[in-house]
Design an enzyme around this catalytic site. Structure first.
Site, PDB file in Angstrom:
ATOM      1  N   LYS A 136      -0.366 -45.324  49.277  1.00 25.11           N
ATOM      2  CA  LYS A 136      -1.033 -44.114  49.770  1.00 25.11           C
ATOM      3  C   LYS A 136      -2.535 -44.345  49.948  1.00 25.11           C
ATOM      4  O   LYS A 136      -3.098 -44.056  50.995  1.00 25.11           O
ATOM      5  CB  LYS A 136      -0.820 -42.941  48.804  1.00 25.11           C
ATOM      6  CG  LYS A 136       0.598 -42.460  48.715  1.00 25.11           C
ATOM      7  CD  LYS A 136       0.718 -41.248  47.808  1.00 25.11           C
ATOM      8  CE  LYS A 136       0.317 -41.512  46.366  1.00 25.11           C
ATOM      9  NZ  LYS A 136       1.104 -42.532  45.684  1.00 25.11           N
ATOM     10  N   THR A 137      -3.163 -44.876  48.910  1.00 19.80           N
ATOM     11  CA  THR A 137      -4.602 -45.087  48.971  1.00 19.80           C
ATOM     12  C   THR A 137      -4.924 -46.155  50.010  1.00 19.80           C
ATOM     13  O   THR A 137      -5.899 -46.051  50.753  1.00 19.80           O
ATOM     14  CB  THR A 137      -5.140 -45.479  47.577  1.00 19.80           C
ATOM     15  OG1 THR A 137      -4.761 -44.466  46.648  1.00 19.80           O
ATOM     16  CG2 THR A 137      -6.649 -45.612  47.587  1.00 19.80           C
ATOM     17  N   ASP A 176      -7.423 -37.959  48.797  1.00 21.78           N
ATOM     18  CA  ASP A 176      -6.477 -38.733  47.980  1.00 21.78           C
ATOM     19  C   ASP A 176      -6.088 -37.888  46.760  1.00 21.78           C
ATOM     20  O   ASP A 176      -6.812 -36.964  46.392  1.00 21.78           O
ATOM     21  CB  ASP A 176      -7.139 -40.047  47.531  1.00 21.78           C
ATOM     22  CG  ASP A 176      -6.107 -41.100  47.111  1.00 21.78           C
ATOM     23  OD1 ASP A 176      -4.898 -40.787  47.114  1.00 21.78           O
ATOM     24  OD2 ASP A 176      -6.507 -42.231  46.786  1.00 21.78           O
ATOM     25  N   GLU A 177      -4.971 -38.198  46.145  1.00 23.03           N
ATOM     26  CA  GLU A 177      -4.512 -37.495  44.938  1.00 23.03           C
ATOM     27  C   GLU A 177      -4.481 -35.989  45.169  1.00 23.03           C
ATOM     28  O   GLU A 177      -4.927 -35.195  44.336  1.00 23.03           O
ATOM     29  CB  GLU A 177      -5.428 -37.814  43.739  1.00 23.03           C
ATOM     30  CG  GLU A 177      -5.662 -39.287  43.491  1.00 23.03           C
ATOM     31  CD  GLU A 177      -4.531 -39.969  42.720  1.00 23.03           C
ATOM     32  OE1 GLU A 177      -3.526 -39.286  42.411  1.00 23.03           O
ATOM     33  OE2 GLU A 177      -4.662 -41.172  42.447  1.00 23.03           O
ATOM     34  N   GLN A 219       2.930 -37.209  40.106  1.00 24.88           N
ATOM     35  CA  GLN A 219       1.721 -37.626  39.389  1.00 24.88           C
ATOM     36  C   GLN A 219       0.736 -36.478  39.216  1.00 24.88           C
ATOM     37  O   GLN A 219      -0.458 -36.707  38.998  1.00 24.88           O
ATOM     38  CB  GLN A 219       1.044 -38.777  40.125  1.00 24.88           C
ATOM     39  CG  GLN A 219       1.891 -40.033  40.141  1.00 24.88           C
ATOM     40  CD  GLN A 219       1.130 -41.210  40.728  1.00 24.88           C
ATOM     41  OE1 GLN A 219       0.194 -41.727  40.136  1.00 24.88           O
ATOM     42  NE2 GLN A 219       1.518 -41.630  41.913  1.00 24.88           N
ATOM     43  N   ARG A 251       0.958 -47.818  36.393  1.00 24.91           N
ATOM     44  CA  ARG A 251      -0.319 -48.534  36.559  1.00 24.91           C
ATOM     45  C   ARG A 251      -0.113 -50.048  36.473  1.00 24.91           C
ATOM     46  O   ARG A 251      -0.958 -50.830  36.879  1.00 24.91           O
ATOM     47  CB  ARG A 251      -1.351 -48.149  35.475  1.00 24.91           C
ATOM     48  CG  ARG A 251      -1.848 -46.716  35.447  1.00 24.91           C
ATOM     49  CD  ARG A 251      -2.240 -46.197  36.788  1.00 24.91           C
ATOM     50  NE  ARG A 251      -1.131 -45.525  37.424  1.00 24.91           N
ATOM     51  CZ  ARG A 251      -1.052 -45.321  38.747  1.00 24.91           C
ATOM     52  NH1 ARG A 251      -1.987 -45.749  39.548  1.00 24.91           N
ATOM     53  NH2 ARG A 251      -0.011 -44.698  39.270  1.00 24.91           N
TER      54      ARG A 251
HETATM   55  P1  ATP Z   1      -0.907 -44.472  43.265  1.00 23.31           P
HETATM   56  O1  ATP Z   1       0.137 -43.416  43.465  1.00 23.31           O
HETATM   57  O2  ATP Z   1      -0.790 -45.106  41.950  1.00 23.31           O
HETATM   58  O3  ATP Z   1      -2.275 -43.980  43.603  1.00 23.31           O
HETATM   59  P2  ATP Z   1      -0.779 -45.685  45.872  1.00 23.31           P
HETATM   60  O4  ATP Z   1       0.412 -45.085  46.552  1.00 23.31           O
HETATM   61  O5  ATP Z   1      -2.090 -45.137  46.226  1.00 23.31           O
HETATM   62  O6  ATP Z   1      -0.538 -45.635  44.308  1.00 23.31           O
HETATM   63  P3  ATP Z   1      -1.915 -48.222  46.501  1.00 23.31           P
HETATM   64  O7  ATP Z   1      -2.838 -48.308  45.377  1.00 23.31           O
HETATM   65  O8  ATP Z   1      -2.457 -47.902  47.843  1.00 23.31           O
HETATM   66  O9  ATP Z   1      -0.714 -47.226  46.145  1.00 23.31           O
HETATM   67  O10 ATP Z   1      -1.077 -49.557  46.646  1.00 23.31           O
HETATM   68  C1  ATP Z   1      -0.497 -50.195  45.518  1.00 23.31           C
HETATM   69  C2  ATP Z   1      -0.622 -51.689  45.623  1.00 23.31           C
HETATM   70  O11 ATP Z   1       0.247 -52.205  46.616  1.00 23.31           O
HETATM   71  C3  ATP Z   1      -2.006 -52.144  46.028  1.00 23.31           C
HETATM   72  O12 ATP Z   1      -2.312 -53.323  45.346  1.00 23.31           O
HETATM   73  C4  ATP Z   1      -1.861 -52.368  47.504  1.00 23.31           C
HETATM   74  O13 ATP Z   1      -2.814 -53.276  47.990  1.00 23.31           O
HETATM   75  C5  ATP Z   1      -0.459 -52.938  47.598  1.00 23.31           C
HETATM   76  N1  ATP Z   1       0.165 -52.685  48.905  1.00 23.31           N
HETATM   77  C6  ATP Z   1       0.447 -51.492  49.452  1.00 23.31           C
HETATM   78  N2  ATP Z   1       1.042 -51.643  50.653  1.00 23.31           N
HETATM   79  C7  ATP Z   1       1.148 -52.966  50.877  1.00 23.31           C
HETATM   80  C8  ATP Z   1       1.679 -53.782  51.952  1.00 23.31           C
HETATM   81  N3  ATP Z   1       2.221 -53.225  53.031  1.00 23.31           N
HETATM   82  N4  ATP Z   1       1.588 -55.107  51.802  1.00 23.31           N
HETATM   83  C9  ATP Z   1       1.052 -55.663  50.707  1.00 23.31           C
HETATM   84  N5  ATP Z   1       0.536 -54.976  49.674  1.00 23.31           N
HETATM   85  C10 ATP Z   1       0.591 -53.637  49.742  1.00 23.31           C
HETATM   86 MG    MG Z   2      -3.575 -44.161  45.093  1.00 24.11          MG
END
Ligand code: ATP
Ligand code: MG
Length: 734
Positions: free
Chosen positions: A34-35, A219-220, A250, A605
């Site tokens: 997402k981020t 975000d969030e 979350q 995490r």
């Molecule tokens: P959270 O809900 O904990 O905030 P999130 O959904 O925001 O998580 P991110 O932090 O954006 O998730 O991504 C999680 C990890 O996966 C990061 O290290 C990110 O770089 C990696 N990642 C996400 N998408 C890809 C992709 N398509 N290829 C490789 N790595 C990825």
């Molecule tokens: Mg995130």
């Protein structure tokens, strides 16, 4: 160029980054990107000319996340992104108020109060209102006021109240507001409400920002509260494009008024919103992800989603049952030491997460003893330490004489013979005439209403501050701080107490000057003096000034502050009923599910490894408590959890004693320990015993004497447990 931005994205992520629709809602589980999507979308919008950095406003949850977001966008675009507003709700609101203080009805050098300052101020108000503090606890009033502000409700909007409780709370709220306005003080909730009202009352200003920010990204999103959502709603003009990303699983700030419903409201408030889901997790091993999925499936009323990963299985989740909090800390430090012994691993790969700030102290001590550098985010933060707050109070008074909270704090720290009665006279006159404590003191001195001794004492204090402020005018920030530390008597006060605690305080005070030396005011603060900018920074970005960010150190924080972050190796400490889930959540409906979501946040995490620990007895808040392991442990799939066996503990007489479930009680390893008895005979290590609930087991260890004696027993059914011998009613089988 855009290929660079859109490579390494899976299909739905790619769609989210490049989507055309006006409003976009991305609902997806932890670690699904997402981020990452948010960051790439910002870069994409700029690169394709859909937006300029100047037209972007992005909101994240912590300062750390905001900094990371900016760095990542700049890395993707390969150039700086000046003019882009990236920050937390509080940070952005502060920025607005600094720029438009006049429109917001604030003094130019208004100052921010953190929750500790706020608590003190409310307490003083309760006192001057002559209310009984035990019946009207300041914490409760603080809670009331912040809740009202989070809902956007001012005292005058509350109308007449029909019960004593609300009437009194309303009176406190009214007085508090008046005092804050008079003193030029703004609390955290006020930042947002004030910024909101400022826009509401200044349509032209609002129109300017509406026209400016045509891309708003959040975000969030699941953790936005009433006023935050209202603020976003207000900002959104005809040209605004929204991108919101979040995860209902979350949502962990319900207790502070965050509303998951905002997610559903969003699609109603912004018709035509395109909703997208991401389902692949890129962060964690399948063991970690499956554990998290199973845990969260115990919650009801979820929007529902299942995450999968193509990642490897990885290690099982390690579970350590500690004897007490010291043993827990010892074990954690031991694991960290062996982790960092390998040259491939870094200390900063490791995060220790806990439910309550109070847990950090024992862990910190153990890390210090082992010489492992650490850094705490949030919580017992540098700027929240008592001596630092004392020093800041002087600085605040130097910047603004009418800051009553600072006056209260500095006036008798260190003591300068100003008595309680004198202060009461000053306070009550201030209240009657609606003036600041500073003005009240001046008046009383001039009108000779104080005894000559009292008058001299307070007079010297006023003189001290005024002289300091004058002398500091042309000094650099850190010189101002050094001068203040010397002249105020603060440094001397602690230097005279020759104990270790006071020594640490002296070091912290010196660190404050260092912090000031390294400080560069952010863009929005260049209009005010460096001192005022520094004070805002201290209130908003607490925690940023410890061991430098670039040092390789273990990361420590509460589960709440870990949101959005990731670490290869995560410790979840204090997995105990009553601590986590928190005692309070067991009494209030809905709160248990929020605790479970918090645990879900904690587990997700981790990228590679998780160690969970719980202590059978724990000294916390000055009391010794015995807690059962957290229910969240038993909600994890059995096959993913590995119980760590207790290793030799110092108190045991035989060092090579190695407990195994199949342990045989042969005579050679039986060592008599006369500390306590079972069935009248002294306990022996290795002795087979039976417990009414846990069944048969083997005595592994013994600590303490008589009534206090505790036994560690390895049970076939539940693994190793520490029991108080006098309560356990063990039966001897040997
Ligand atoms: P959270 O809900 O904990 O905030 P999130 O959904 O925001 O998580 P991110 O932090 O954006 O998730 O991504 C999680 C990890 O996966 C990061 O290290 C990110 O770089 C990696 N990642 C996400 N998408 C890809 C992709 N398509 N290829 C490789 N790595 C990825
Ligand atoms: Mg995130």
């Amino acid at each position: 160029m855009t290929e660079l931005i859109t490579q390494h994205l899976n299909e739905p992520q790619h769609e989210a980054v490049t989507a055309e629709p006006k409003h976009l809602l991305i609902l997806a589980g932890a670690g699904s990107g997402k981020t990452r999507v948010l960051v790439h979308r910002i870069a994409y919008l700029i690169e394709t000319g859909h937006a300029t950095p100047y037209s972007i406003l992005a909101v994240t949850f912590t300062n750390k996340a905001a900094k990371e977001m900016r760095d990542r966008i700049e890395a993707l675009l390969n150039r700086p992104t000046q003019g882009m507003w990236v920050g937390t709700f509080h940070g952005l609101a502060h920025r607005l108020l600094r720029t438009h203080w006049k429109e917001a009805g604030l003094p130019e050098h208004f100052q921010i109060m953190d929750s500790d300052d706020q608590h003190r101020l409310i307490r003083r108000i309760i006192k001057t209102m002559q209310l009984d503090e035990t019946k009207w606890p300041p914490k409760q009033a603080q809670w009331f006021i912040n809740n009202k502000k989070d809902e956007g409700i001012r005292p005058h909007a509350m109308g007449d109240q029909d019960d004593v409780f609300n009437t009194t709370m309303l009176q406190i709220y009214e007085t508090y507001e008046k005092t804050c306005q008079q003193s030029g003080l703004v609390d955290f909730a006020e930042l947002l409400l004030r910024a909101y009202e400022m826009w509401q009352n200044n349509p032209e200003l609002l129109a300017h920002y509406q026209a400016r920010f045509n891309q708003v990204l959040v975000d969030e999103f699941q953790d936005t509260n009433g006023i935050q959502y209202a603020w976003l709603r207000l900002l959104a003009g005809d040209n605004t494009h929204f991108t919101a990303v979040g995860d209902d699983d979350q949502s962990i700030y319900g207790w502070r008024g965050a509303k998951i419903e905002n997610i559903q409201r969003f699609t109603r408030d912004y018709p035509g919103t395109y909703t997208l889901r991401l389902e692949q997790n890129y962060r964690s091993t399948s063991t970690i992800l499956n554990a998290a999925n199973t845990l969260i499936s115990h919650n009801t009323g979820r929007l529902g989603k299942e995450l999968w990963t193509a990642g490897e299985k990885g290690d099982p989740i390690a579970l350590y049952a500690a004897f007490n909090e010291q043993d827990e800390a010892r074990y954690i430090v031991e694991r960290i030491s062996s982790w960092v012994a390998s040259p491939d691993n870094k200390r900063s790969d490791v995060a220790i997460l806990y439910r309550s700030n109070a847990q950090s102290r024992v862990l910190e001590e153990a890390l210090l003893k082992a010489g492992i550098p650490y850094r705490i985010y949030g919580g017992q933060r540098f700027f929240e330490r008592a001596e630092i707050k004392d020093a800041l109070a002087y600085l605040r008074l130097m910047a603004n004489r009418h800051d009553d909270a600072a006056f209260e704090r500095a006036v008798n720290m260190p003591t300068r013979g100003i008595g309680g009665i004198t202060l009461d006279i000053i306070r009550s006159q201030a209240r009657e005439r609606e003036i600041s404590l500073w003005q009240s003191t001046e008046n009383l001195i001039n009108s000779e209403h104080l005894s000559s001794r009292a008058s001299t004492a307070v007079g010297q204090f006023l003189e001290l501050i005024s002289t300091l402020a004058r002398h500091c005018e042309d000094l650099a920030l850190e010189e101002q701080i050094e001068k203040m530390l010397q002249t105020s008597g603060l440094l001397q006060h602690y230097q005279q107490q020759r104990n270790e605690k006071a020594q640490a305080r002296v070091e912290n005070l010196e660190e404050l000057a260092n912090a000031a030396a390294q400080f560069t005011p952010p863009e929005e603060d260049t209009r005010t003096t460096p001192l005022v900018a520094f004070l805002s920074h201290a209130a908003l970005e607490a925690g940023e000034m410890q061991a430098s960010e670039y040092d390789d150190c273990v990361q420590m924080m509460t589960l709440h502050s870990a949101k959005g972050l990731e670490f290869p190796f995560v410790f979840l400490a204090g997995m105990e009923e009553g601590l986590f889930p928190h005692q309070m959540s067991l009494q209030e409906e809905g709160r248990l599910e929020e605790e479970r979501r918090l645990c879900y946040v904690g587990i997700t995490r981790a990228r590679k490894k998780i160690v969970m620990t719980h202590a059978e007895t724990r000294r916390l808040h000055g009391r010794e408590m015995m807690h059962a392991p957290s229910r969240f442990i038993s909600e994890l799939p059995n096959e993913l959890v590995e119980h760590v066996r207790a290793k030799a503990v110092v108190s045991r007489p035989s060092a090579d004693f190695h407990p195994r479930p199949s342990f045989k009680t042969d005579a050679a390893t039986n060592i008599a320990v006369a500390a306590t008895t079972i069935d009248g005979a002294p306990v022996q290590l290795g002795q087979r015993v039976k417990h009414a609930k846990f069944g048969e087991g083997v005595v592994l260890n013994c600590e303490g004497q008589g009534e206090q004696a505790r036994l560690q027993v390895y049970f076939e059914s539940v693994g190793s447990k520490w029991l108080v011998a006098s309560f356990a009613k063990l039966e001897s089988l040997s």
